[in-house]
Design a protein around this motif. Sequence first.
Motif, PDB file in Angstrom:
ATOM      1  N   VAL A  11     -70.970  27.998 -19.033  1.00 57.48           N
ATOM      2  CA  VAL A  11     -71.882  27.615 -20.105  1.00 57.48           C
ATOM      3  C   VAL A  11     -72.958  26.728 -19.505  1.00 57.48           C
ATOM      4  O   VAL A  11     -72.662  25.822 -18.721  1.00 57.48           O
ATOM      5  CB  VAL A  11     -71.118  26.851 -21.216  1.00 57.48           C
ATOM      6  CG1 VAL A  11     -72.061  26.388 -22.297  1.00 57.48           C
ATOM      7  CG2 VAL A  11     -70.010  27.719 -21.791  1.00 57.48           C
ATOM      8  N   LYS A  12     -74.194  26.966 -19.892  1.00 59.72           N
ATOM      9  CA  LYS A  12     -75.307  26.171 -19.389  1.00 59.72           C
ATOM     10  C   LYS A  12     -75.148  24.722 -19.861  1.00 59.72           C
ATOM     11  O   LYS A  12     -74.787  24.471 -21.005  1.00 59.72           O
ATOM     12  CB  LYS A  12     -76.627  26.749 -19.891  1.00 59.72           C
ATOM     13  CG  LYS A  12     -77.838  26.124 -19.258  1.00 59.72           C
ATOM     14  CD  LYS A  12     -79.098  26.843 -19.673  1.00 59.72           C
ATOM     15  CE  LYS A  12     -80.297  26.235 -18.994  1.00 59.72           C
ATOM     16  NZ  LYS A  12     -81.540  26.921 -19.308  1.00 59.72           N
ATOM     17  N   ASN A  13     -75.429  23.782 -18.982  1.00 54.13           N
ATOM     18  CA  ASN A  13     -75.311  22.356 -19.287  1.00 54.13           C
ATOM     19  C   ASN A  13     -76.353  21.975 -20.342  1.00 54.13           C
ATOM     20  O   ASN A  13     -77.553  22.051 -20.087  1.00 54.13           O
ATOM     21  CB  ASN A  13     -75.513  21.535 -18.017  1.00 54.13           C
ATOM     22  CG  ASN A  13     -75.280  20.064 -18.239  1.00 54.13           C
ATOM     23  OD1 ASN A  13     -75.316  19.574 -19.359  1.00 54.13           O
ATOM     24  ND2 ASN A  13     -75.059  19.346 -17.158  1.00 54.13           N
ATOM     25  N   PRO A  14     -75.934  21.543 -21.527  1.00 54.71           N
ATOM     26  CA  PRO A  14     -76.891  21.196 -22.581  1.00 54.71           C
ATOM     27  C   PRO A  14     -77.613  19.869 -22.334  1.00 54.71           C
ATOM     28  O   PRO A  14     -78.569  19.556 -23.014  1.00 54.71           O
ATOM     29  CB  PRO A  14     -76.016  21.097 -23.831  1.00 54.71           C
ATOM     30  CG  PRO A  14     -74.683  20.714 -23.303  1.00 54.71           C
ATOM     31  CD  PRO A  14     -74.562  21.386 -21.956  1.00 54.71           C
ATOM     32  N   TYR A  15     -77.149  19.087 -21.353  1.00 49.98           N
ATOM     33  CA  TYR A  15     -77.739  17.782 -21.085  1.00 49.98           C
ATOM     34  C   TYR A  15     -78.857  17.828 -20.056  1.00 49.98           C
ATOM     35  O   TYR A  15     -79.536  16.847 -19.820  1.00 49.98           O
ATOM     36  CB  TYR A  15     -76.659  16.797 -20.635  1.00 49.98           C
ATOM     37  CG  TYR A  15     -75.589  16.636 -21.681  1.00 49.98           C
ATOM     38  CD1 TYR A  15     -75.837  15.918 -22.839  1.00 49.98           C
ATOM     39  CD2 TYR A  15     -74.351  17.230 -21.535  1.00 49.98           C
ATOM     40  CE1 TYR A  15     -74.871  15.777 -23.826  1.00 49.98           C
ATOM     41  CE2 TYR A  15     -73.372  17.096 -22.511  1.00 49.98           C
ATOM     42  CZ  TYR A  15     -73.636  16.372 -23.652  1.00 49.98           C
ATOM     43  OH  TYR A  15     -72.691  16.244 -24.614  1.00 49.98           O
ATOM     44  N   VAL A  16     -79.045  18.980 -19.453  1.00 48.45           N
ATOM     45  CA  VAL A  16     -80.101  19.110 -18.462  1.00 48.45           C
ATOM     46  C   VAL A  16     -81.423  19.301 -19.181  1.00 48.45           C
ATOM     47  O   VAL A  16     -81.580  20.204 -19.997  1.00 48.45           O
ATOM     48  CB  VAL A  16     -79.826  20.303 -17.514  1.00 48.45           C
ATOM     49  CG1 VAL A  16     -81.008  20.519 -16.583  1.00 48.45           C
ATOM     50  CG2 VAL A  16     -78.555  20.058 -16.730  1.00 48.45           C
ATOM     51  N   GLY A  17     -82.379  18.407 -18.896  1.00 47.42           N
ATOM     52  CA  GLY A  17     -83.692  18.489 -19.533  1.00 47.42           C
ATOM     53  C   GLY A  17     -84.618  19.411 -18.751  1.00 47.42           C
ATOM     54  O   GLY A  17     -84.200  20.139 -17.849  1.00 47.42           O
ATOM     55  N   LYS A  18     -85.869  19.329 -19.114  1.00 46.66           N
ATOM     56  CA  LYS A  18     -86.858  20.116 -18.406  1.00 46.66           C
ATOM     57  C   LYS A  18     -86.994  19.577 -16.989  1.00 46.66           C
ATOM     58  O   LYS A  18     -86.774  18.406 -16.729  1.00 46.66           O
ATOM     59  CB  LYS A  18     -88.208  20.022 -19.113  1.00 46.66           C
ATOM     60  CG  LYS A  18     -88.217  20.659 -20.477  1.00 46.66           C
ATOM     61  CD  LYS A  18     -89.602  20.556 -21.076  1.00 46.66           C
ATOM     62  CE  LYS A  18     -89.625  21.189 -22.446  1.00 46.66           C
ATOM     63  NZ  LYS A  18     -90.947  21.112 -23.058  1.00 46.66           N
ATOM     64  N   LEU A  19     -87.400  20.469 -16.104  1.00 44.43           N
ATOM     65  CA  LEU A  19     -87.617  20.040 -14.734  1.00 44.43           C
ATOM     66  C   LEU A  19     -88.823  19.121 -14.667  1.00 44.43           C
ATOM     67  O   LEU A  19     -89.778  19.259 -15.422  1.00 44.43           O
ATOM     68  CB  LEU A  19     -87.848  21.254 -13.835  1.00 44.43           C
ATOM     69  CG  LEU A  19     -86.666  22.201 -13.683  1.00 44.43           C
ATOM     70  CD1 LEU A  19     -87.077  23.404 -12.847  1.00 44.43           C
ATOM     71  CD2 LEU A  19     -85.486  21.509 -13.045  1.00 44.43           C
ATOM     72  N   LYS A  20     -88.757  18.195 -13.768  1.00 47.08           N
ATOM     73  CA  LYS A  20     -89.870  17.275 -13.594  1.00 47.08           C
ATOM     74  C   LYS A  20     -90.897  17.912 -12.667  1.00 47.08           C
ATOM     75  O   LYS A  20     -90.557  18.650 -11.761  1.00 47.08           O
ATOM     76  CB  LYS A  20     -89.373  15.961 -13.012  1.00 47.08           C
ATOM     77  CG  LYS A  20     -88.519  15.186 -13.990  1.00 47.08           C
ATOM     78  CD  LYS A  20     -88.060  13.883 -13.386  1.00 47.08           C
ATOM     79  CE  LYS A  20     -87.372  12.970 -14.327  1.00 47.08           C
ATOM     80  NZ  LYS A  20     -86.385  13.479 -15.193  1.00 47.08           N
ATOM     81  N   GLN A  21     -92.148  17.602 -12.906  1.00 52.01           N
ATOM     82  CA  GLN A  21     -93.226  18.121 -12.088  1.00 52.01           C
ATOM     83  C   GLN A  21     -93.584  17.084 -11.032  1.00 52.01           C
ATOM     84  O   GLN A  21     -93.776  15.908 -11.350  1.00 52.01           O
ATOM     85  CB  GLN A  21     -94.448  18.421 -12.947  1.00 52.01           C
ATOM     86  CG  GLN A  21     -95.597  18.999 -12.173  1.00 52.01           C
ATOM     87  CD  GLN A  21     -96.759  19.358 -13.090  1.00 52.01           C
ATOM     88  OE1 GLN A  21     -96.668  19.261 -14.302  1.00 52.01           O
ATOM     89  NE2 GLN A  21     -97.837  19.765 -12.494  1.00 52.01           N
ATOM     90  N   GLN A  22     -93.657  17.511  -9.789  1.00 50.66           N
ATOM     91  CA  GLN A  22     -94.003  16.596  -8.719  1.00 50.66           C
ATOM     92  C   GLN A  22     -95.519  16.476  -8.625  1.00 50.66           C
ATOM     93  O   GLN A  22     -96.230  17.478  -8.621  1.00 50.66           O
ATOM     94  CB  GLN A  22     -93.452  17.098  -7.390  1.00 50.66           C
ATOM     95  CG  GLN A  22     -93.715  16.155  -6.247  1.00 50.66           C
ATOM     96  CD  GLN A  22     -93.030  16.606  -4.965  1.00 50.66           C
ATOM     97  OE1 GLN A  22     -92.174  17.486  -4.978  1.00 50.66           O
ATOM     98  NE2 GLN A  22     -93.394  15.997  -3.860  1.00 50.66           N
ATOM     99  N   ILE A  23     -95.994  15.215  -8.594  1.00 50.80           N
ATOM    100  CA  ILE A  23     -97.428  14.946  -8.479  1.00 50.80           C
ATOM    101  C   ILE A  23     -97.643  13.837  -7.457  1.00 50.80           C
ATOM    102  O   ILE A  23     -96.693  13.198  -7.020  1.00 50.80           O
ATOM    103  CB  ILE A  23     -98.055  14.525  -9.828  1.00 50.80           C
ATOM    104  CG1 ILE A  23     -97.456  13.205 -10.317  1.00 50.80           C
ATOM    105  CG2 ILE A  23     -97.911  15.618 -10.872  1.00 50.80           C
ATOM    106  CD1 ILE A  23     -98.243  12.538 -11.416  1.00 50.80           C
ATOM    107  N   THR A  24     -98.881  13.599  -7.135  1.00 46.06           N
ATOM    108  CA  THR A  24     -99.250  12.453  -6.309  1.00 46.06           C
ATOM    109  C   THR A  24    -100.056  11.524  -7.187  1.00 46.06           C
ATOM    110  O   THR A  24    -100.966  11.961  -7.890  1.00 46.06           O
ATOM    111  CB  THR A  24    -100.098  12.903  -5.106  1.00 46.06           C
ATOM    112  OG1 THR A  24     -99.336  13.828  -4.327  1.00 46.06           O
ATOM    113  CG2 THR A  24    -100.499  11.719  -4.245  1.00 46.06           C
TER     114      THR A  24
END
Length: 70
Positions: A11-24
């Motif tokens: 089952v997919k983990n329901p606590y995993v949020g959206k991926l973070k975007q890497q920026i500078t």
Amino acid sequence: MREEYDFSNAVKNPYVGKLKQQITIRLDEQVIDYFKKMSEETGMPYQNIINYYLLDCVKEKKHMEVAFAK
């Protein structure tokens, strides 16, 4: 450890949020030092702390007032 695992009923983990975007981003040295000190006190990575502060600004719809001297 087993050689193989069966993930067919996983089952997919329901606590995993959206991926973070890497920026500078350019930050003043004193800003980085402030959050790194907070990181040492809390044991939480300073980049996560900065992200939580900014996320709070988004959730609270905070706006910065900027005034330039004449």
